[in-house]
Scaffold this active site. Structure first.
Site, mmCIF file in Angstrom:
data_model
loop_
_atom_site.group_PDB
_atom_site.id
_atom_site.type_symbol
_atom_site.label_atom_id
_atom_site.label_comp_id
_atom_site.label_asym_id
_atom_site.label_seq_id
_atom_site.Cartn_x
_atom_site.Cartn_y
_atom_site.Cartn_z
ATOM 1 N N GLY A 46 37.461 34.258 43.914
ATOM 2 C CA GLY A 46 38.459 33.644 43.052
ATOM 3 C C GLY A 46 39.492 32.926 43.907
ATOM 4 O O GLY A 46 39.729 33.304 45.056
ATOM 5 N N GLN A 51 47.480 28.967 45.908
ATOM 6 C CA GLN A 51 46.958 29.361 47.221
ATOM 7 C C GLN A 51 46.564 28.165 48.087
ATOM 8 O O GLN A 51 46.390 28.309 49.289
ATOM 9 C CB GLN A 51 45.738 30.279 47.062
ATOM 10 C CG GLN A 51 46.078 31.638 46.454
ATOM 11 C CD GLN A 51 44.842 32.509 46.381
ATOM 12 O OE1 GLN A 51 44.092 32.423 45.415
ATOM 13 N NE2 GLN A 51 44.609 33.329 47.392
ATOM 14 N N CYS A 99 42.821 39.649 49.250
ATOM 15 C CA CYS A 99 43.254 38.321 48.826
ATOM 16 C C CYS A 99 43.165 37.373 50.013
ATOM 17 O O CYS A 99 43.588 37.722 51.117
ATOM 18 C CB CYS A 99 44.694 38.404 48.314
ATOM 19 S SG CYS A 99 45.367 36.834 47.772
ATOM 20 N N LEU A 100 42.629 36.175 49.794
ATOM 21 C CA LEU A 100 42.519 35.202 50.885
ATOM 22 C C LEU A 100 43.893 34.851 51.459
ATOM 23 O O LEU A 100 43.990 34.467 52.617
ATOM 24 C CB LEU A 100 41.832 33.923 50.389
ATOM 25 C CG LEU A 100 40.338 34.049 50.046
ATOM 26 C CD1 LEU A 100 39.841 32.768 49.390
ATOM 27 C CD2 LEU A 100 39.515 34.389 51.272
ATOM 28 N N HIS A 141 43.984 39.340 38.842
ATOM 29 C CA HIS A 141 44.414 39.040 40.214
ATOM 30 C C HIS A 141 44.770 37.555 40.348
ATOM 31 O O HIS A 141 45.834 37.204 40.881
ATOM 32 C CB HIS A 141 43.295 39.432 41.202
ATOM 33 C CG HIS A 141 43.614 39.109 42.631
ATOM 34 N ND1 HIS A 141 43.814 40.089 43.587
ATOM 35 C CD2 HIS A 141 43.785 37.920 43.269
ATOM 36 C CE1 HIS A 141 44.094 39.495 44.742
ATOM 37 N NE2 HIS A 141 44.073 38.185 44.579
ATOM 38 N N GLU A 142 43.880 36.689 39.861
ATOM 39 C CA GLU A 142 44.136 35.242 39.970
ATOM 40 C C GLU A 142 45.309 34.823 39.084
ATOM 41 O O GLU A 142 46.113 33.974 39.461
ATOM 42 C CB GLU A 142 42.880 34.444 39.609
ATOM 43 C CG GLU A 142 41.673 34.707 40.510
ATOM 44 C CD GLU A 142 41.993 34.632 41.990
ATOM 45 O OE1 GLU A 142 42.859 33.834 42.390
ATOM 46 O OE2 GLU A 142 41.386 35.398 42.763
ATOM 47 N N HIS A 145 48.633 35.104 40.627
ATOM 48 C CA HIS A 145 49.004 33.997 41.515
ATOM 49 C C HIS A 145 49.731 32.883 40.768
ATOM 50 O O HIS A 145 50.686 32.313 41.289
ATOM 51 C CB HIS A 145 47.765 33.410 42.194
ATOM 52 C CG HIS A 145 47.260 34.211 43.361
ATOM 53 N ND1 HIS A 145 48.023 34.479 44.474
ATOM 54 C CD2 HIS A 145 46.058 34.798 43.584
ATOM 55 C CE1 HIS A 145 47.315 35.193 45.330
ATOM 56 N NE2 HIS A 145 46.117 35.418 44.820
HETATM 57 NI NI NI Z 1 44.515 36.457 45.719
#
Ligand code: NI
Length: 184
Positions: A46, A51, A99-100, A141-142, A145
């Site tokens: 995701g 991000q 998370c990236l 989660h997304e 963001h």
């Molecule tokens: Ni994330």
């Protein structure tokens, strides 16, 4: 085009993202670039627009890599635009997340097992859908963001203390991160 992943400490991750309209410039290219950026990063399933440094209400999810283990993920490649989670239902479930934007950190997060979400897809077709289990977790989660939150915001104060120095290193750019990235 591959965007740099903006890492923890960058202010764009703390903004509440704004909705977009159908005539958002270069929307289809942007979506293609989001997928390309996600696939180039490790383990990305995701990715949210903030991000990559763009504070709009758009995130992508691709769970097809997990379809061997769970057939319901076959074809689960979706774009969520202007999403609003309208209900969080079901039991609290705790699971480890990563998370990236926060490389090298995995922590247990408690979330509701089931959500109802309204959004438009890449063609601006409206959806009102219920998700549960792992898909509900990834969506939440997304969604965090685009609301200016990250997953470690909701971990316990003790866990937060334990990862404090790692977080400080990420903010300072002292990070072992193989994909293209950008720090504050
Ligand atoms: Ni994330």
């Amino acid at each position: 085009m591959i965007y740099p992943i903006h890492l923890y400490g960058h202010p764009v991750l703390r903004k509440v993202a704004t909705p977009i309209s159908k005539d958002y410039p270069g929307l289809s290219q942007f979506i293609a670039d989001m997928f390309e950026t996600m696939y180039k990063s490790e383990d990305g399933i995701g990715l949210a627009a903030p991000q990559v440094g763009i504070s709009v209400r758009l995130f992508i999810i691709d769970l097809t890599i997990l379809a061997d283990d769970d057939a319901s993920f076959s074809g689960f490649k979706k774009v969520f635009i202007n999403a609003e989670i309208v209900e969080r239902i079901g039991n609290d479930v705790s699971k480890e997340e990563g998370c990236l934007s926060i490389p090298g950190i995995n922590e247990t997060v408690t979330r509701k097992d089931k959500i109802r979400i309204q959004y438009v897809d890449e063609n601006f077709v409206a959806h009102d859908e219920v998700y549960e289990g792992f898909a509900a977790r990834v969506i939440q989660h997304e969604y965090d963001h685009i609301e200016g939150h990250v997953f470690i915001d909701s971990i316990s104060p003790i866990r937060r203390q334990l990862i404090k120095s790692k977080l400080t290193n990420i903010v300072k750019g002292k990070v072992n991160c193989k994909y293209k990235h950008k720090t504050a």
